[in-house]
Structures are given as C-alpha cells and as structure tokens.
Design an enzyme around this catalytic site. Structure first.
Site, PDB file in Angstrom:
ATOM      1  N   LYS A 279      50.643  38.101  33.978  1.00 63.45           N
ATOM      2  CA  LYS A 279      50.110  37.687  32.613  1.00 63.45           C
ATOM      3  C   LYS A 279      51.585  37.355  31.997  1.00 63.45           C
ATOM      4  CE  LYS A 279      45.511  39.051  32.368  1.00 63.45           C
ATOM      5  NZ  LYS A 279      44.787  37.714  32.187  1.00 63.45           N
ATOM      6  N   ARG A 353      36.107  38.365  39.751  1.00 63.74           N
ATOM      7  CA  ARG A 353      35.100  37.882  40.297  1.00 63.74           C
ATOM      8  C   ARG A 353      35.119  38.363  42.004  1.00 63.74           C
ATOM      9  NH1 ARG A 353      37.513  31.993  39.215  1.00 63.74           N
ATOM     10  NH2 ARG A 353      38.132  33.164  37.305  1.00 63.74           N
TER      11      ARG A 353
HETATM   12  N1  BES Z   1      40.504  39.818  32.464  1.00 66.21           N
HETATM   13  C1  BES Z   1      40.748  38.410  32.422  1.00 66.21           C
HETATM   14  C2  BES Z   1      39.877  37.396  31.588  1.00 66.21           C
HETATM   15  C3  BES Z   1      40.108  37.573  30.029  1.00 66.21           C
HETATM   16  C4  BES Z   1      41.019  36.829  29.335  1.00 66.21           C
HETATM   17  C5  BES Z   1      39.549  38.580  29.158  1.00 66.21           C
HETATM   18  C6  BES Z   1      41.565  37.260  27.993  1.00 66.21           C
HETATM   19  C7  BES Z   1      39.417  38.852  27.830  1.00 66.21           C
HETATM   20  C8  BES Z   1      40.459  38.278  27.175  1.00 66.21           C
HETATM   21  C9  BES Z   1      40.559  37.850  33.851  1.00 66.21           C
HETATM   22  O1  BES Z   1      40.768  38.505  34.723  1.00 66.21           O
HETATM   23  C10 BES Z   1      41.609  36.442  34.111  1.00 66.21           C
HETATM   24  O2  BES Z   1      42.637  36.849  34.019  1.00 66.21           O
HETATM   25  N2  BES Z   1      41.231  35.384  34.098  1.00 66.21           N
HETATM   26  C11 BES Z   1      41.912  34.157  34.311  1.00 66.21           C
HETATM   27  C12 BES Z   1      41.359  33.315  35.426  1.00 66.21           C
HETATM   28  C13 BES Z   1      42.254  32.420  36.041  1.00 66.21           C
HETATM   29  C14 BES Z   1      43.429  32.832  36.630  1.00 66.21           C
HETATM   30  C15 BES Z   1      41.329  31.674  37.098  1.00 66.21           C
HETATM   31  C16 BES Z   1      41.922  33.464  33.021  1.00 66.21           C
HETATM   32  O3  BES Z   1      40.849  33.442  32.425  1.00 66.21           O
HETATM   33  O4  BES Z   1      42.883  32.905  32.847  1.00 66.21           O
HETATM   34 MN    MN Z   2      42.771  38.646  35.592  1.00 66.94          MN
END
Ligand code: BES
Ligand code: MN
Ligand code: ZN
Length: 499
Positions: A279, A353
């Site tokens: 990230k 997931r």
């Molecule tokens: N934990 C994150 C989702 C999240 C984002 C929670 C912001 C709280 C605040 C999750 O694991 C994630 O990173 N999801 C990705 C999925 C994508 C790579 C398909 C996302 O939402 O960007």
């Molecule tokens: Mn994630």
C-alpha cells in the site's frame, strides 16, 4: 465509571450536577425539568424565557443552583423537536451532557429519564441513556504518559426515578446498557491498539483475558495444527510475517446442547501493509484497525455471555499480519484452501477474503444455523457507501431483514449491496478455481462473491465494516477513532433472534 439507579427526586441528588432535557419550541419546561425549576425558583425557566436557550438538538445550558437544591449545577440539554425524538437522539443527548459535565471537571452527575411524555419505551430510553453516557465518554489513553493528571474523568452516573414500578425496569435496562457498553469499550481498545501491541498472539491473549471469567470456551489453533487442517490460505497470507498466525475460536453455549450455533466470523488482520502488493505510505498506519471485525466478534461474545443470550454462539477469528518479506506470498501464487478450492492470488492486498476462506471452511464443522462475518474488507465499500455505513451482502432475506431491524434500533447504519451472479465471471481464474480480486469496479460486491464460494448451505450475511470501524471525526456519542461498530448491531440481532 459507575452507573447507578436510585429512587428519589433530582433535587435531593447527592451528585454535584444534574441533567435535564428540554424540547425545542416548547415554552414551558416539562417532566423532571419543570419539577426541578420549581425547586430552584425558576432559575432554569429564566434560560428559555429570553430565548437564550431554545432546546435545539444537543444545545447545552448551564445553571448554578445557589444552594437552592442539593446539586450545585444543572445542565440543560436540548432534545430537538418533541415529535422527532428517537433513541439515537437520546444516546446523543446523554453523551453531550456527559461530555459537558466532564469538560466542567465535575466527577458525578444524576439525571431523570422523564423529559415530558414521549412514546419511547422507558426500558429502551434507560438503555440508550447509559449507552450514550458511557460510549460518549470513551477515550483511548493507555499510551499517554505525560500530564496524565490533566485527563478529566467522570466517575459516576445516577439515574433518579420516583415511581417504584419503573425502578425495576430501569435498573435492568441500565444494566443491559452497561454490559453492552463495556463490550464496546473492550472492542475499541483492541482496535485502537497499535499493531506492535496487537499481534495475532496478543489478540489471542486478549480473547483469553476476556473469557476467563465468562462461560465461553476458548480454543487457539496455531501453525502446526493449521498445517494439518490444510489451512494454506491463512498460512499463505501469514508467510510474510515473523508473527505466527492464530485461529481464535470462542464457543458460548447459552442454548440447548447440540443446537446448531450462530457462527460469527471476524477478519483479524492485525496489520495490513498490503504485502508484496504494498500500500502507499499515506494512512498506512490506519491498517492497524484491520482486525476490527475480529475485535467486534470478541465484544459480541462478551456481551452475549453476560446477557445470558439463550443460543449457542461461536466466534472465529483468523488472525495474522499481512507483510512483505522474503517468504511472503506473491501475486500469481496459487493457494489450496482448507475447503480444497484453489485461489489464485492476483493482489496480495486482497488478503482478507483469503484468510476468511479458511475460517469459513472451519466454521462449516459447526453446521451453523446461520453465519455472519464482519470484515474491514474493501476500500470499494467506502467508495460506495462512505465512512459511516456498513455494507451488507448475503444469501438470506430473513437474516438480512433481522439485521436491518437491529440496525434501526442501534443506529449502526447498514445498507445492502447486491450479491448478483452477473459478476461471478470477474472472480473466475484461468489457472485456479477463483482469483482473489475482481478489479476496481464493484469491488465490495466481487469480494463478497468470492467469500460466498466458501460458505456452506445455510443463511449467510457478510458485513463490510471498512468505513465505520475507524472514524475520522467525533460523532454525537462515538468519539473519533475506533468505533467498535458491529458489537451493538450483533448483540441486538442476537437478543431478537428467532429461528
Ligand atoms: N483492509 C483493506 C480494506 C480497507 C481499506 C479497510 C481502507 C479500511 C480502510 C483490504 O485488505 C484491502 O486492502 N482491500 C483492497 C482490495 C483490492 C486489492 C482488491 C482494497 O480495497 O483496495
Ligand atoms: Mn489488504
Ligand atoms: Zn485488509
């Protein structure tokens, strides 16, 4: 903080301050405010006479009683328009009152629940009042070491009631509010803790601590047992971290022996860096909250046990960090999950997931009557519904409707997104059974569709709490930071549970 319910009138309260409510646009004081006003020579009605105080929602007025009654101060809280009062506003008003009292550095206060006739049931008002006070005063300060003596604290909240028949009802409802708020506090503390103080092992310890004195059995599955069970999805995500993963299992048997349990699953990523698909640095710190779903499951089981909810409830938390490292799982990797189904990892940041897939496979062993999972699963859900609303997707109309009812009652807002098979092809993999991302469009939905592939044949609802788990601004009775979302919603659902 102590919550008490006592028989008597506000003017005789031993507290330093008392709180009364006033509706907007009503020329006269009503209920306990009117009585108190007579007791202190019209000092309170002076406030509304000149239009200084209008009773607008959460407006506050402060009056010194000059020795006319026992308490030194009266705090008047605006309740807004009389026909628009609801429990959510009751929580907000009591929170505002408590925060005002705290700002004044007053340690104890009393209030009456009688603000003039409204249609709201007294037990719900009592529970909401306690929740408003306790939840509104929450702060996360364990890591503050300097000027600790300047942290103001309220120690006692007393509800005063004169009618003997109401006392018993109010006492029991106030206790319910206290039990639920305590569970929300515990959940918030877990979520707010930084990831160096909240590893999967520490989360397991905190679960143990929560259930030592409660009728909940705790089982922790560690790496060797995970390997035997074939939990290669959870193990795959955990590979990048030096912290060992834990599968935390909680069993509360409030129902009949052998009765199918309601299973609650909570995402327990104690830190989500994104892994190899790392990230951006901005706000990455917020990903210490990626175990909010798991924390809410712990809180729900705590309150369920304390309230002696008459059902069997099982909580399951797949807990791990998601970090990059020499041994980390990588884009393109294929993991064989416990269910036997294979997952192609296209983005290591879609880890929630993946770990939930194995937790669901484990849940199937319990032959659930229903399963609900809570997870900070997708940024896409925040884009769709914003910061304050839980995204709901699931396979069972009855269960979804029950969650909607609990949402109305608790103020934990839920909105459904469609779980339609049109998007199934987006998560089909060329090389494996499924891929772990379906692209940016409809990201919350494709994530839920992925989860659905690991659910057995029973009612299931997925709650994406990515938005409301962590608040960027203070709300009327929820302070900025960890909200503990999901606990009140699930407890209300379980208290209303019908088969
Ligand atoms: N934990 C994150 C989702 C999240 C984002 C929670 C912001 C709280 C605040 C999750 O694991 C994630 O990173 N999801 C990705 C999925 C994508 C790579 C398909 C996302 O939402 O960007
Ligand atoms: Mn994630
Ligand atoms: Zn995550």
């Amino acid at each position: 903080m102590k919550v008490k319910v006592k028989k008597g009138e506000l003017r005789n309260s031993q507290s330093k301050a008392v709180v009364v409510g006033q509706f907007e646009g009503s020329k006269n004081l009503e209920g306990s405010a009117a009585v108190l006003d007579k007791n202190c020579d019209g000092l309170i009605s002076d406030l509304i006479k000149d239009g200084v105080f209008q009773g607008k929602l959460f407006e506050t007025g402060i009056v010194n009683t000059r020795g006319l009654i026992m308490p030194d101060w009266v705090v008047v809280i605006g309740l807004g328009k009389k026909n628009e009062l609801n429990l959510e506003k009751v929580r907000g008003a009591f929170s505002k009152a408590a925060r005002t009292i705290r700002d004044l550095n007053i340690k104890d206060f009393s209030a009456s629940l009688d603000s003039g006739n409204t249609d709201l049931p007294i037990d719900k008002v009592a529970q909401s009042a306690v929740e408003g006070v306790l939840l509104g005063l929450y702060r996360f300060v364990p890591f503050k070491t300097i000027e600790r003596d300047q942290i103001k604290e309220v120690n006692e909240f007393v509800i005063m009631e004169t009618k003997p028949d109401l006392l018993k009802i109010i006492k029991s409802a106030a206790k319910t509010g206290e039990i639920i708020s305590d569970a929300v506090y515990y959940t918030r503390d877990l979520v707010a803790a930084p990831s160096n103080e909240m590893t999967p092992s520490i989360l397991a310890d905190k679960a143990r601590e929560a259930f030592v004195k409660r009728p909940v059995e705790l089982k922790i599955i560690s790496e060797p047992a995970m390997k035997k069970l074939g939990m290669n999805a959870l193990l795959g995500v955990a590979r990048g971290s030096n912290e060992p993963p834990k599968l935390i299992i909680m069993e509360y048997n409030g129902g009949k022996k052998g009765e199918r349990p309601v299973v609650l699953v909570g995402k327990g990523i104690t830190f989500d860096s994104g892994g190899i698909s790392i990230k951006p640095a901005d706000s990455m710190d917020e990903m210490k909250t990626d175990m909010s779903g798991g924390a809410a499951v712990i809180g729900t089981l705590m309150a369920s046990a304390d309230l002696r909810i008459p059902f069997n409830i099982v909580g399951i938390i797949p807990a791990t960090e998601n970090l990059p490292g020499g041994n980390a799982y990588k884009p393109g990797d294929i993991l064989k999950s416990m269910s036997g189904k294979t997952i192609e990892v296209l983005n290591t940041d879609a880890e929630g997931r993946v770990v939930l897939a194995d937790a669901f496979a484990y849940a199937n062993r319990y032959n659930p009557a229903a399963m609900i999972d809570m997870a900070t699963l997708t940024g896409a859900c925040i884009i769709a519904l914003g910061d304050l609303i839980v995204g709901m997707m699931g396979t069972d109309e009855g269960l979804k409707n029950m969650i909607r009812v609990a949402s109305e009652a608790t103020g934990e807002k839920v909105w459904e997104l469609p779980l339609w098979e049109e998007y199934d092809e987006l998560i089909k993999s060329d090389a494996a059974d499924f891929k772990n991302t379906g692209g940016r469009a409809g990201g919350a939905i494709t994530a839920a569709l992925f989860l659905s592939k690991f659910v057995g044949d029973y009612p299931w609802v997925h709650l994406d709490i990515a938005g409301p788990a962590w608040l960027k601004k203070d709300r009327p009775y929820i302070s900025k930071g960890a909200s503990g979302v999901g606990v009140r919603l699930m407890v209300e659902l379980l208290r209303n549970w019908t088969r």
